[in-house]
Motif scaffolding. Structure first.
Motif, mmCIF file in Angstrom:
data_model
loop_
_atom_site.group_PDB
_atom_site.id
_atom_site.type_symbol
_atom_site.label_atom_id
_atom_site.label_comp_id
_atom_site.label_asym_id
_atom_site.label_seq_id
_atom_site.Cartn_x
_atom_site.Cartn_y
_atom_site.Cartn_z
ATOM 1 N N LEU A 63 12.875 49.901 48.407
ATOM 2 C CA LEU A 63 13.458 48.802 49.176
ATOM 3 C C LEU A 63 12.973 48.839 50.626
ATOM 4 C CD1 LEU A 63 17.131 48.864 47.815
ATOM 5 C CD2 LEU A 63 15.375 47.156 47.331
ATOM 6 N N ARG A 64 12.883 50.020 51.182
ATOM 7 C CA ARG A 64 12.387 50.147 52.557
ATOM 8 C C ARG A 64 10.916 49.736 52.645
ATOM 9 N NH1 ARG A 64 13.739 55.095 56.251
ATOM 10 N NH2 ARG A 64 13.386 53.420 57.744
ATOM 11 N N GLN A 65 10.148 50.088 51.630
ATOM 12 C CA GLN A 65 8.736 49.701 51.629
ATOM 13 C C GLN A 65 8.595 48.185 51.557
ATOM 14 O OE1 GLN A 65 6.855 51.820 48.426
ATOM 15 N NE2 GLN A 65 6.927 53.800 49.458
ATOM 16 N N GLY A 66 9.481 47.532 50.791
ATOM 17 C CA GLY A 66 9.443 46.078 50.701
ATOM 18 C C GLY A 66 9.727 45.418 52.036
ATOM 19 N N THR A 67 10.728 45.923 52.750
ATOM 20 C CA THR A 67 11.033 45.349 54.055
ATOM 21 C C THR A 67 9.897 45.602 55.043
ATOM 22 O OG1 THR A 67 12.225 47.372 54.713
ATOM 23 C CG2 THR A 67 13.517 45.613 53.709
ATOM 24 N N ALA A 68 9.289 46.781 54.959
ATOM 25 C CA ALA A 68 8.173 47.098 55.859
ATOM 26 C C ALA A 68 6.982 46.182 55.586
ATOM 27 C CB ALA A 68 7.769 48.563 55.696
ATOM 28 N N TRP A 121 15.397 44.950 60.969
ATOM 29 C CA TRP A 121 16.775 45.433 60.928
ATOM 30 C C TRP A 121 17.156 45.866 59.515
ATOM 31 C CZ3 TRP A 121 20.090 47.884 63.389
ATOM 32 C CH2 TRP A 121 21.464 47.822 63.136
ATOM 33 N N SER A 122 16.693 45.127 58.513
ATOM 34 C CA SER A 122 16.962 45.502 57.134
ATOM 35 C C SER A 122 16.359 46.862 56.813
ATOM 36 C CB SER A 122 16.393 44.445 56.186
ATOM 37 O OG SER A 122 16.585 44.812 54.837
ATOM 38 N N ASN A 123 15.144 47.093 57.287
ATOM 39 C CA ASN A 123 14.498 48.382 57.056
ATOM 40 C C ASN A 123 15.312 49.515 57.666
ATOM 41 O OD1 ASN A 123 12.448 50.624 58.073
ATOM 42 N ND2 ASN A 123 11.470 49.589 56.357
#
Length: 232
Positions: free
Chosen positions: A73-78, A137-139
């Motif tokens: 999920l973090r990779q997607g936001t990045a 911010w999501s990340n």
């Protein structure tokens, strides 16, 4: 007539189309996050799954799977943050090279006021900038969530286990909400490009973006699948 004179290079139709895209952007976001009780949106339905995920996380051993999901999920936001930043740079380059944009609109047989083109592209950049801020911010929130997950005791019988997991779930939900807001801004950034074709182009592109977003939130096949619950 005085109002029209103060619009500068824009017509009254441009002002109405601009108001339409902003109101549609705000309305689709509000409906997605505050749907009618009788017809929940995909965004709202996924909040329950995220809470269920954190509840199941307490007793899962080992917890490597959960850590992998959070990292993805973090990779997607990045990725979306990086793409938004690149797109913002492209938009600023377009503002600095108005001639190529007016040549394009001329090739499409659309009359474009050269002095209005930078301001029209600026609307696209504004949506992209909002998307970038939401993705960043999501990340960060998904990072907070991963830390809070790590703070959940390994013993399911610990008095803090489920309380910590519930806290992590709410941070997870907040991160996803910010990510969804960023995606909506991307949709409307694409719609804002229609303004280069005139106010009618902007209105039609806005209507298309709003329709796609609402269909995916309230009438998509994925929503029907998410609604399915296994029998007790």
């Amino acid at each position: 007539m005085d109002i029209i004179a103060h619009l500068g290079p824009f017509s009254l139709y441009d002002a109405l189309a601009l108001a339409f895209v902003v109101l549609t952007w705000l309305a689709t976001g509000w409906l997605s996050e505050h749907p009618p009780a009788s017809r929940p949106s995909v965004s709202l339905l996924m909040e329950d799954y995220r809470r269920d995920w954190m509840h199941a996380f307490v007793t899962r051993q080992p917890r490597i799977f959960d850590a992998t999901v959070i990292e993805s999920l973090r990779q997607g936001t990045a990725f979306f943050a990086s793409a938004s930043l690149i797109a913002i740079g492209g938009g600023l380059a377009m503002i600095g090279n108005v001639g190529s944009v007016t040549d394009l609109t001329g090739a499409l047989s659309v009359e474009a006021n050269p002095s209005a083109v930078p301001l029209k592209v600026l609307l696209v950049v504004a949506f992209l900038s909002n998307a970038l801020l939401k993705f960043v911010w999501s990340n960060r929130l998904f990072g907070y969530c991963s830390v809070m997950m790590a703070a959940v005791p390994n013993d399911p019988d610990h008095s803090h286990a489920y309380a910590r997991a519930a806290q992590a779930a709410e941070i997870n939900i907040t991160a996803a909400r910010s990510f969804n807001r960023g995606l909506r801004s991307i949709y409307f950034a694409l719609a804002a490009l229609g303004w280069l074709l005139g106010p009618i182009g902007l209105a039609l592109a806005t209507l298309a973006a709003g329709t796609v977003l609402m269909r995916r939130e309230f009438a998509s096949h994925s929503r029907a699948v998410i609604l399915q619950r296994p029998p007790d």
